[in-house]
Design a protein around this motif. Structure first.
Motif, PDB file in Angstrom:
ATOM      1  N   PHE A   1       0.830  -1.203   0.000  1.00  9.41           N
ATOM      2  CA  PHE A   1       0.000   0.000   0.000  1.00  9.41           C
ATOM      3  C   PHE A   1       0.865   1.254   0.000  1.00  9.41           C
ATOM      4  N   TYR A   2       1.921   1.252   0.804  1.00  9.95           N
ATOM      5  CA  TYR A   2       2.767   2.450   0.937  1.00  9.95           C
ATOM      6  C   TYR A   2       3.578   2.700  -0.334  1.00  9.95           C
ATOM      7  N   VAL A   3       3.958   1.611  -1.013  1.00  5.90           N
ATOM      8  CA  VAL A   3       4.626   1.770  -2.302  1.00  5.90           C
ATOM      9  C   VAL A   3       3.657   2.387  -3.313  1.00  5.90           C
ATOM     10  N   MET A   4       2.403   1.906  -3.296  1.00  9.49           N
ATOM     11  CA  MET A   4       1.400   2.389  -4.243  1.00  9.49           C
ATOM     12  C   MET A   4       1.024   3.839  -3.997  1.00  9.49           C
ATOM     13  N   ILE A   5       0.870   4.248  -2.746  1.00 12.22           N
ATOM     14  CA  ILE A   5       0.428   5.611  -2.460  1.00 12.22           C
ATOM     15  C   ILE A   5       1.527   6.624  -2.762  1.00 12.22           C
ATOM     16  N   VAL A   6       2.783   6.258  -2.499  1.00 14.78           N
ATOM     17  CA  VAL A   6       3.888   7.165  -2.836  1.00 14.78           C
ATOM     18  C   VAL A   6       4.035   7.255  -4.349  1.00 14.78           C
ATOM     19  N   MET A   7       3.856   6.119  -5.035  1.00  8.97           N
ATOM     20  CA  MET A   7       3.937   6.110  -6.489  1.00  8.97           C
ATOM     21  C   MET A   7       2.835   6.979  -7.095  1.00  8.97           C
ATOM     22  N   MET A   8       1.643   6.953  -6.492  1.00  9.46           N
ATOM     23  CA  MET A   8       0.558   7.796  -6.972  1.00  9.46           C
ATOM     24  C   MET A   8       0.904   9.272  -6.783  1.00  9.46           C
ATOM     25  N   CYS A   9       1.485   9.599  -5.657  1.00 12.37           N
ATOM     26  CA  CYS A   9       1.884  10.980  -5.378  1.00 12.37           C
ATOM     27  C   CYS A   9       2.898  11.457  -6.416  1.00 12.37           C
ATOM     28  N   CYS A  10       3.859  10.587  -6.738  1.00 10.99           N
ATOM     29  CA  CYS A  10       4.887  10.936  -7.722  1.00 10.99           C
ATOM     30  C   CYS A  10       4.276  11.141  -9.107  1.00 10.99           C
ATOM     31  N   GLY A  11       3.344  10.260  -9.480  1.00  9.83           N
ATOM     32  CA  GLY A  11       2.720  10.358 -10.791  1.00  9.83           C
ATOM     33  C   GLY A  11       1.783  11.546 -10.915  1.00  9.83           C
ATOM     34  N   ALA A  12       1.169  11.944  -9.802  1.00 10.77           N
ATOM     35  CA  ALA A  12       0.222  13.060  -9.826  1.00 10.77           C
ATOM     36  C   ALA A  12       0.917  14.411  -9.734  1.00 10.77           C
ATOM     37  N   PHE A  13       2.114  14.456  -9.155  1.00  9.25           N
ATOM     38  CA  PHE A  13       2.796  15.728  -8.883  1.00  9.25           C
ATOM     39  C   PHE A  13       3.027  16.530 -10.164  1.00  9.25           C
ATOM     40  N   MET A  14       3.602  15.863 -11.181  1.00  9.70           N
ATOM     41  CA  MET A  14       3.932  16.604 -12.413  1.00  9.70           C
ATOM     42  C   MET A  14       2.664  17.115 -13.088  1.00  9.70           C
ATOM     43  N   GLY A  15       1.583  16.320 -13.049  1.00  7.63           N
ATOM     44  CA  GLY A  15       0.339  16.745 -13.673  1.00  7.63           C
ATOM     45  C   GLY A  15      -0.298  17.918 -12.960  1.00  7.63           C
ATOM     46  N   MET A  16      -0.354  17.837 -11.627  1.00  6.21           N
ATOM     47  CA  MET A  16      -0.970  18.904 -10.847  1.00  6.21           C
ATOM     48  C   MET A  16      -0.159  20.194 -10.923  1.00  6.21           C
ATOM     49  N   MET A  17       1.138  20.070 -11.040  1.00 11.79           N
ATOM     50  CA  MET A  17       1.990  21.249 -11.137  1.00 11.79           C
ATOM     51  C   MET A  17       1.718  22.005 -12.439  1.00 11.79           C
ATOM     52  N   ILE A  18       1.652  21.279 -13.539  1.00  8.12           N
ATOM     53  CA  ILE A  18       1.445  21.913 -14.839  1.00  8.12           C
ATOM     54  C   ILE A  18       0.000  22.379 -15.003  1.00  8.12           C
ATOM     55  N   ILE A  19      -0.970  21.568 -14.573  1.00  7.95           N
ATOM     56  CA  ILE A  19      -2.378  21.942 -14.708  1.00  7.95           C
ATOM     57  C   ILE A  19      -2.694  23.223 -13.939  1.00  7.95           C
ATOM     58  N   SER A  20      -2.145  23.330 -12.732  1.00 11.70           N
ATOM     59  CA  SER A  20      -2.462  24.483 -11.883  1.00 11.70           C
ATOM     60  C   SER A  20      -1.900  25.787 -12.425  1.00 11.70           C
ATOM     61  N   GLN A  21      -0.820  25.685 -13.213  1.00  8.54           N
ATOM     62  CA  GLN A  21      -0.159  26.902 -13.701  1.00  8.54           C
ATOM     63  C   GLN A  21      -0.021  26.918 -15.222  1.00  8.54           C
ATOM     64  N   ALA A  22      -0.844  26.154 -15.916  1.00  9.34           N
ATOM     65  CA  ALA A  22      -0.705  26.048 -17.376  1.00  9.34           C
ATOM     66  C   ALA A  22      -0.814  27.398 -18.074  1.00  9.34           C
ATOM     67  N   SER A  23      -1.811  28.185 -17.668  1.00  4.60           N
ATOM     68  CA  SER A  23      -2.001  29.488 -18.309  1.00  4.60           C
ATOM     69  C   SER A  23      -0.842  30.446 -18.002  1.00  4.60           C
ATOM     70  N   PRO A  24      -0.427  30.607 -16.729  1.00  2.00           N
ATOM     71  CA  PRO A  24       0.727  31.463 -16.450  1.00  2.00           C
ATOM     72  C   PRO A  24       2.015  30.993 -17.124  1.00  2.00           C
ATOM     73  N   ILE A  25       2.231  29.667 -17.199  1.00  2.00           N
ATOM     74  CA  ILE A  25       3.433  29.153 -17.876  1.00  2.00           C
ATOM     75  C   ILE A  25       3.415  29.574 -19.342  1.00  2.00           C
ATOM     76  N   ALA A  26       2.274  29.399 -19.985  1.00  5.52           N
ATOM     77  CA  ALA A  26       2.146  29.767 -21.397  1.00  5.52           C
ATOM     78  C   ALA A  26       2.394  31.262 -21.605  1.00  5.52           C
ATOM     79  N   GLN A  27       1.911  32.076 -20.658  1.00  2.00           N
ATOM     80  CA  GLN A  27       2.042  33.528 -20.822  1.00  2.00           C
ATOM     81  C   GLN A  27       3.427  34.043 -20.442  1.00  2.00           C
ATOM     82  N   TYR A  28       4.000  33.531 -19.354  1.00  5.94           N
ATOM     83  CA  TYR A  28       5.254  34.101 -18.844  1.00  5.94           C
ATOM     84  C   TYR A  28       6.505  33.406 -19.368  1.00  5.94           C
ATOM     85  N   GLN A  29       6.409  32.110 -19.714  1.00  3.91           N
ATOM     86  CA  GLN A  29       7.582  31.403 -20.231  1.00  3.91           C
ATOM     87  C   GLN A  29       7.626  31.422 -21.753  1.00  3.91           C
TER      88      GLN A  29
END
Length: 409
Positions: free
Chosen positions: A230-258
């Motif tokens: 379970f602990y391997v799975m939950i940490v793996m989920m956190c790792c897989g979700a991190f990159m998506g949540m980071m980009i989704i939350s700031q997609a518009s500002p990234i597009a505008q400022y970068q």
């Protein structure tokens, strides 16, 4: 009642409901105009002006509180049934959106969007997804993929609708109109939701023996927490979700400022990201039914590193590299979210899947809380997103390693 046929109607109704509550992921479109609205209402100027980055906490809170009601809703399902749990959650979500339309300060926005919408999303999403997966023991990946894809599809449609309303009226009216529409649609769709009978098997389906590492046992949440996997799975989920949540939350500002896109082109980029996020949920579910869930997750983690590398190499005006990175991240994140409900169900059994997936979803919530804040703070401190991409690549690499640890276990 022929549940084998009716299950498709349940899936369709659940997808419509998830389409409504997926409005949570249109936050990046609301963030900038809402920051401007609050700054204007409070007569802020200079360094006091509120920006999209400074209110990232709202989206973070919305993601971190989801597991609370997902777990609570899982327990409530056995008492009042999935239809009532979904109805309560969906109406609650709509009310949260309407409250956002009356917000004149960041704390009010936190209550409306962060708490109301976040808690309501957890209750509704957890119930629709787990109930659908139970109905499809023969197509766990497909059912989980479609149920979560409709959730992701919302962030393709809602930004377009919200932008049209904002252009003609303002951001507060966008929240109010969408909130009212969500209440009506969820109420109608919930009438077609049925609870999955215990031990249900579709006509003609013979469950395979000894699949994967699952023992075929139905684990209670306490028993699940006592297993190392379970602990391997939950940490793996956190790792897989991190990159998506980071980009989704700031997609518009990234597009505008970068990349230096206009606000309208940035909104299109948000929709493209959401479209690939949606497609990834279906594609990931279908592929996982063919080559296995853990093999698919390994491929997605590897590809996410490539996507983040492309974003880190993106320069001003480099639209091709930007879109390539965004599309890869969208597919990888979507695939992860589409596979994990069935992955949890396969590993720990269907009987208690509502509660078990709610607990597993804490891994996503941690990523959803930390990722938007980390990328916002890094940009405010350095003026670039490069370090944030490096952090996300490191976590994707950790998830890749854990996918091989899972195999050994």
């Amino acid at each position: 009642m022929n549940y084998t046929k009716r299950r498709w109607l349940v899936l369709a109704a659940s997808c419509l409901i998830n389409l409504c509550i997926g409005a949570l992921y249109a936050w990046s479109v609301f963030a900038s105009p809402m920051a401007e609205h609050i700054s204007k209402v409070q007569n802020l100027s200079g360094d006091q002006v509120i920006t999209a980055n400074s209110i990232a906490i709202v989206f973070s809170i919305a993601n971190v509180v989801g597991p609370i009601t997902m777990i609570g809703g899982g327990k409530l399902v056995s008492t009042i049934g999935p239809r009532m749990v979904i109805l309560i959650g969906g109406i609650w979500f709509g009310i949260g959106m309407i409250l956002c339309g009356f917000s004149t300060s960041v704390p009010m926005l936190i209550v409306g969007f962060g708490l109301c919408c976040g808690l309501a999303m957890g209750m509704t999403y957890g119930c629709t997804v787990s109930n659908c997966v139970k109905f499809f023991p023969d197509k766990r990946g497909l059912a989980g993929g479609l149920a979560t894809a409709s959730y992701g599809l919302s962030s393709v449609l809602v930004p377009l609708i919200a932008n049209a309303i904002i252009a003609k009226m303002d951001v507060t009216m966008a929240f109010k109109i969408l909130g009212i529409a969500i209440v009506i649609l969820v109420f109608l769709a919930s009438m077609f939701v049925l609870p999955c009978p215990e031990g249900f098997l579709p006509e003609g389906y013979i469950p395979p023996q000894n699949t994967g590492v699952s023992t075929g046992k139905d684990y209670t949440w306490k028993e699940m927490l006592r297993t190392p996997v379970f602990y391997v799975m939950i940490v793996m989920m956190c790792c897989g979700a991190f990159m998506g949540m980071m980009i989704i939350s700031q997609a518009s500002p990234i597009a505008q400022y970068q990349v230096m896109m206009s606000a309208s082109n940035a909104a299109i980029a948000v929709s493209v990201l959401a479209l690939f996020n949606t497609g990834g949920r279906i594609l990931g579910g279908i592929i996982s039914d063919i080559i296995g869930q853990i093999n698919t997750l390994t491929i997605l983690l590897l590809c996410s590193i490539v996507g983040l590398l492309l974003l880190s190499l993106t320069k001003e005006g480099d639209f091709f590299t930007f879109y390539a990175g965004v599309c890869i991240i969208g597919v990888c994140f979507g695939g992860f979210m589409g596979i994990y409900p069935g992955f949890t169900n396969e590993q720990f059994g269907a009987k208690y899947s509502s509660i078990n997936y709610g607990i597993m979803f804490i891994g996503f919530a941690i990523a959803g809380f930390c990722a938007p804040m980390i990328i916002g703070k890094i940009y405010m401190a350095t003026g670039t997103y490069l370090l944030a991409y490096v952090v996300a690549m490191g976590l994707s690499l950790l998830g890749l390693v854990l996918s091989f640890v899972y195999r050994k276990m």
